[in-house]
Design a protein around this motif. Sequence first.
Motif, PDB file in Angstrom:
ATOM      1  N   ALA A 253       4.878  -4.758   8.347  1.00 50.65           N
ATOM      2  CA  ALA A 253       6.241  -4.302   8.077  1.00 50.65           C
ATOM      3  C   ALA A 253       6.913  -3.806   9.356  1.00 50.65           C
ATOM      4  O   ALA A 253       8.088  -4.102   9.610  1.00 50.65           O
ATOM      5  CB  ALA A 253       6.225  -3.199   7.023  1.00 50.65           C
ATOM      6  N   ARG A 277       9.693  -2.682   1.811  1.00 50.91           N
ATOM      7  CA  ARG A 277       8.281  -2.542   2.161  1.00 50.91           C
ATOM      8  C   ARG A 277       7.540  -1.962   0.961  1.00 50.91           C
ATOM      9  O   ARG A 277       7.948  -0.937   0.404  1.00 50.91           O
ATOM     10  CB  ARG A 277       8.147  -1.629   3.376  1.00 50.91           C
ATOM     11  CG  ARG A 277       6.729  -1.214   3.710  1.00 50.91           C
ATOM     12  CD  ARG A 277       6.719  -0.366   4.951  1.00 50.91           C
ATOM     13  NE  ARG A 277       5.369   0.042   5.333  1.00 50.91           N
ATOM     14  CZ  ARG A 277       5.051   0.519   6.530  1.00 50.91           C
ATOM     15  NH1 ARG A 277       5.999   0.655   7.455  1.00 50.91           N
ATOM     16  NH2 ARG A 277       3.822   0.852   6.809  1.00 50.91           N
ATOM     17  N   THR A 281       0.906  -1.880   4.517  1.00 52.62           N
ATOM     18  CA  THR A 281       1.190  -3.165   5.167  1.00 52.62           C
ATOM     19  C   THR A 281       0.434  -3.326   6.482  1.00 52.62           C
ATOM     20  O   THR A 281       0.809  -4.139   7.325  1.00 52.62           O
ATOM     21  CB  THR A 281       2.699  -3.306   5.423  1.00 52.62           C
ATOM     22  OG1 THR A 281       3.163  -2.194   6.207  1.00 52.62           O
ATOM     23  CG2 THR A 281       3.467  -3.347   4.109  1.00 52.62           C
TER      24      THR A 281
END
Length: 397
Positions: A253, A277, A281
């Motif tokens: 992200a 998001r 991530t």
Amino acid sequence: MMKMLIDWETEVAQEQSLGTAGGAAEPSPRRPMNVLVVDDKPQNLLAMKALLGDGLEPDLQVLTADSGPAALELLLEHEVMLALLDVQMPGMDGFTLAELMRGTERTRHVPIIFLTAGAREAQRSFKGYEAGAVDFIYKPVDAHVMRSKVAVFADLHRQRQLLAERIEAQERLARVNALMLSALSHDIRGPLSVMMLNAELLIRQADQPVLQKAGARMKAAATLLGRQVDHLGSLAQRPCELLDVHPRRGDLAALTAQRLDLESNQAVLWAPPAFDRIGDTTGDFDPEALARAIDQLLMQAATHAGDAAIRIQVDGSAHRSLMLRISFDTVLSPEASIHLFGGHEPVSGMASPHVGPGLEEPERVARAHGGSLIGGSRQRQGTLLELLLPRHQADRP
């Protein structure tokens, strides 16, 4: 579909006949191992043939040549696992013959041992090693030393053969697995398409809100499952040439946000995309290679979205994978769809596991990480690009 299953059954039958489809592989019969001896003196050839042929290796064959040109003819006819070359021969000497062997792909990797009756000169030894020798033996030859060296090279040659056979067997099994995955994904897409259509009917025609919600949940679940099947179909395809990537821990992200802030990418986007998001991530990936892939995906989205808003989502909710989704409501023209997704017709309601020339480079990056790239464009759904990566290197297929 029938042809795909026939191909798969044929591959399985071949694997079973070779002893590689389940269970332990049957050992293949040993192929003859040829040792080439080159010497201009017939008595030396007879002595070496007797020395190496006296029960040293049951499958060892000794080929003899009395000159460099005769040796080259034998090398054209036979595969050789070791060459014993006399240095001092009239016409073409051992050094020249070795250089010719090293200059040809067929004999480039044949180990060479030089034999010489000359004095132990460092300069001569250096020249021999520069010509490609792995050893230098002086005459008179110690029988025990020579037999031991040849036995070592025979064992190494046999191990290389075994490794090559195992690699070939693994490649055959990989083809079988790819055919099986393709067949299964094809079979699953049909029922999923029916589920999607029935879910849509519930949403549109049911009078009770509870049924409409159930239809919406069915449609969402079928859509998600369909995309996972598409990723399996993409991974089952024959791999393209992989890039050399160097994964390290990073945040997908954060990398995506960084590429969105890049001035060159902002210049091609009509408006800042909606960025979302989900979950954790972080994962293992090559940031430089993935940055190039993200830039190319953004370029394609900006080129084909028109006035529609672009949505970007980095999804880390899965335990073992990361997902980058880029979507917009514009439906691609047939020409643009072929450019991005190739000329393959997807099943109704499903994405296409294929990509066209416009997405080849991002797909290569995804494949190099052990992931995949799929996409599709259709009425009432718009266009979707979905890049899947394994979260950890240990999870790579």
